[in-house]
Design a protein around this motif. Structure first.
Motif, PDB file in Angstrom:
ATOM      1  N   LYS A   1       0.840  -1.207   0.000  1.00 47.79           N
ATOM      2  CA  LYS A   1       0.000   0.000   0.000  1.00 47.79           C
ATOM      3  C   LYS A   1       0.870   1.250   0.000  1.00 47.79           C
TER       4      LYS A   1
ATOM      5  N   VAL B   1     -16.285  11.476  -5.467  1.00 53.11           N
ATOM      6  CA  VAL B   1     -15.259  10.657  -4.811  1.00 53.11           C
ATOM      7  C   VAL B   1     -14.591   9.731  -5.841  1.00 53.11           C
TER       8      VAL B   1
ATOM      9  N   ASP C   1     -11.988   3.839  -2.494  1.00 53.26           N
ATOM     10  CA  ASP C   1     -13.032   4.169  -3.474  1.00 53.26           C
ATOM     11  C   ASP C   1     -14.379   4.236  -2.748  1.00 53.26           C
TER      12      ASP C   1
ATOM     13  N   GLY D   1      -4.027   4.874  -1.289  1.00 56.78           N
ATOM     14  CA  GLY D   1      -5.067   5.560  -0.537  1.00 56.78           C
ATOM     15  C   GLY D   1      -5.547   6.806  -1.272  1.00 56.78           C
ATOM     16  N   GLY D   2      -6.307   7.617  -0.543  1.00 56.28           N
ATOM     17  CA  GLY D   2      -6.997   8.738  -1.178  1.00 56.28           C
ATOM     18  C   GLY D   2      -6.291  10.078  -1.085  1.00 56.28           C
ATOM     19  N   GLY D   3      -5.575  10.304   0.023  1.00 56.29           N
ATOM     20  CA  GLY D   3      -4.895  11.589   0.200  1.00 56.29           C
ATOM     21  C   GLY D   3      -5.815  12.756  -0.109  1.00 56.29           C
TER      22      GLY D   3
ATOM     23  N   VAL E   1     -17.395   4.600   1.864  1.00 58.60           N
ATOM     24  CA  VAL E   1     -15.990   4.590   1.424  1.00 58.60           C
ATOM     25  C   VAL E   1     -15.359   3.252   1.794  1.00 58.60           C
ATOM     26  N   VAL E   2     -14.587   2.693   0.883  1.00 53.93           N
ATOM     27  CA  VAL E   2     -13.716   1.568   1.240  1.00 53.93           C
ATOM     28  C   VAL E   2     -12.293   2.118   1.282  1.00 53.93           C
ATOM     29  N   SER E   3     -11.600   1.881   2.390  1.00 55.14           N
ATOM     30  CA  SER E   3     -10.251   2.435   2.537  1.00 55.14           C
ATOM     31  C   SER E   3      -9.217   1.494   1.933  1.00 55.14           C
ATOM     32  N   GLY E   4      -8.084   2.078   1.602  1.00 54.19           N
ATOM     33  CA  GLY E   4      -6.979   1.272   1.099  1.00 54.19           C
ATOM     34  C   GLY E   4      -6.546   0.215   2.109  1.00 54.19           C
TER      35      GLY E   4
ATOM     36  N   HIS F   1     -10.288  11.968   0.023  1.00 53.80           N
ATOM     37  CA  HIS F   1     -10.770  12.405   1.344  1.00 53.80           C
ATOM     38  C   HIS F   1     -11.429  13.769   1.291  1.00 53.80           C
TER      39      HIS F   1
ATOM     40  N   MET G   1     -10.724   9.672  -7.278  1.00 53.69           N
ATOM     41  CA  MET G   1      -9.863   8.509  -7.019  1.00 53.69           C
ATOM     42  C   MET G   1      -9.375   7.858  -8.316  1.00 53.69           C
TER      43      MET G   1
ATOM     44  N   ALA H   1     -14.909  13.139  -0.046  1.00 56.38           N
ATOM     45  CA  ALA H   1     -15.683  12.317   0.885  1.00 56.38           C
ATOM     46  C   ALA H   1     -16.153  13.163   2.069  1.00 56.38           C
TER      47      ALA H   1
HETATM   48  O1  IP8 Z   1      -6.843   6.871   2.080  1.00 59.11           O
HETATM   49  C1  IP8 Z   1      -9.886   6.204   1.285  1.00 59.11           C
HETATM   50  O2  IP8 Z   1      -8.730   5.411   1.285  1.00 59.11           O
HETATM   51  P1  IP8 Z   1      -7.601   5.616   2.399  1.00 59.11           P
HETATM   52  C2  IP8 Z   1     -10.167   6.720  -0.113  1.00 59.11           C
HETATM   53  O3  IP8 Z   1      -6.740   4.402   2.302  1.00 59.11           O
HETATM   54  C3  IP8 Z   1     -11.336   7.635  -0.212  1.00 59.11           C
HETATM   55  O4  IP8 Z   1      -8.287   5.726   3.738  1.00 59.11           O
HETATM   56  C4  IP8 Z   1     -12.260   7.382  -1.297  1.00 59.11           C
HETATM   57  C5  IP8 Z   1     -11.556   8.627   0.580  1.00 59.11           C
END
Ligand code: IP8
Length: 264
Positions: free
Chosen positions: A20, A93, A156, A64-66, A167-170, A70, A97, A73
């Motif tokens: 990741k 969102v 995503d 991730g989203g950075g 939201v599903v996180s990385g 985010h 992404m 979202a």
């Molecule tokens: O940055 C969340 O992924 P994360 C991505 O791994 C979104 O928490 C769509 C906010």
């Protein structure tokens, strides 16, 4: 691509490495939809070198989203537990992404890495609602790996029963992929150089949650507030060794060496 000889004489593909790249690493978190070009280039250089040298032969990347995901979202009040039925929110969102995903893919392609996108919004679900487990079918990712590609997934939106899209996180994707694909090693690369103790020093190895609960500020054994405590708990549950490290540890991790904190 290497293969192990299975018990039946067939060639079993080697288990993959799951890596990741944190959103905070590859984007400038304080500026909406802005890449950290230097950090992203350095990460892609390390990945390309490891694949070219053969220290990694099968790799799944998750980012991730950075400041891409985010930002949108939070503007729409969407999170891993709060969903939306507004298609414009879902699109904001997801579009951000996929733009970040494209930026990662482009840089990997520049370095001859055979990277291909996997978009969780089109694939996965939370069939039991926002508090339920993620259902992430793995056959497309597994087949891409077998065919020599480097699948690149990302945080995503995800269809969620009774909540619309959450939201599903990385991090969730990493855990699902590592468990479902039988990963060999798991790496979580972010702006933090490892799991830190109360003095701010990197803890070299963690093999039990209780031993580090105080340092992680976990109030009790059922803490689900997210952050490092939840991440450590989930990584401890995996069969594969996991490493949490900063940008400086990425090359070591990809060489199969220790980096940051080992969680096993
Ligand atoms: O940055 C969340 O992924 P994360 C991505 O791994 C979104 O928490 C769509 C906010």
């Amino acid at each position: 691509m290497t293969a192990d000889r299975g018990a039946d004489g067939e060639d079993d593909p080697a288990p993959p490495v799951v890596l990741k790249l944190g959103g905070s690493l590859i984007t400038e978190k304080s500026r909406p939809e802005t890449l950290d070009e230097d950090a992203l280039d350095a990460a892609c250089d390390a990945i390309a070198a490891a694949l070219a040298e053969g220290t990694v032969d099968r790799l799944v990347v998750v980012h991730g989203g950075g400041s891409f995901g985010h930002h949108h979202a939070s503007e729409h009040g969407v999170s891993t537990s709060a969903g939306t039925h507004d298609p414009a929110a879902v699109m904001d969102v997801h579009t951000a992404m996929t733009a970040l995903n494209r930026a990662v893919l482009d840089r990997l392609h520049d370095r001859d890495v055979p990277a291909v996108p996997v978009h969780p919004l089109s694939l996965s679900a939370r069939p039991d609602g926002a508090e339920g487990d993620l259902d992430l079918p793995l056959s497309s990712t597994a087949t891409m790996l077998e065919e020599g590609f480097v699948p690149v997934l990302h945080g995503d939106g995800v269809a969620t029963a009774d909540a619309g899209v959450t939201v599903v996180s990385g991090d969730e994707l990493v855990v699902e992929l590592a468990a479902g694909l039988g990963a060999r090693r798991v790496g979580v690369c972010s702006t933090v150089s490892g799991v830190l103790d109360v003095d701010g020093d990197v803890i070299p190895a963690i093999d039990s949650f209780d031993a580090v609960a105080e340092a992680l500020g976990a109030s009790d054994a059922t803490d689900v507030s997210g952050g490092m405590a939840a991440k450590v708990r989930e990584l401890l549950a995996l069969d594969a060794p996991a490493y949490v490290f900063g940008a400086a540890g990425l090359e070591s991790f990809l060489r199969g060496e220790a980096a940051g904190t080992r969680i096993d």
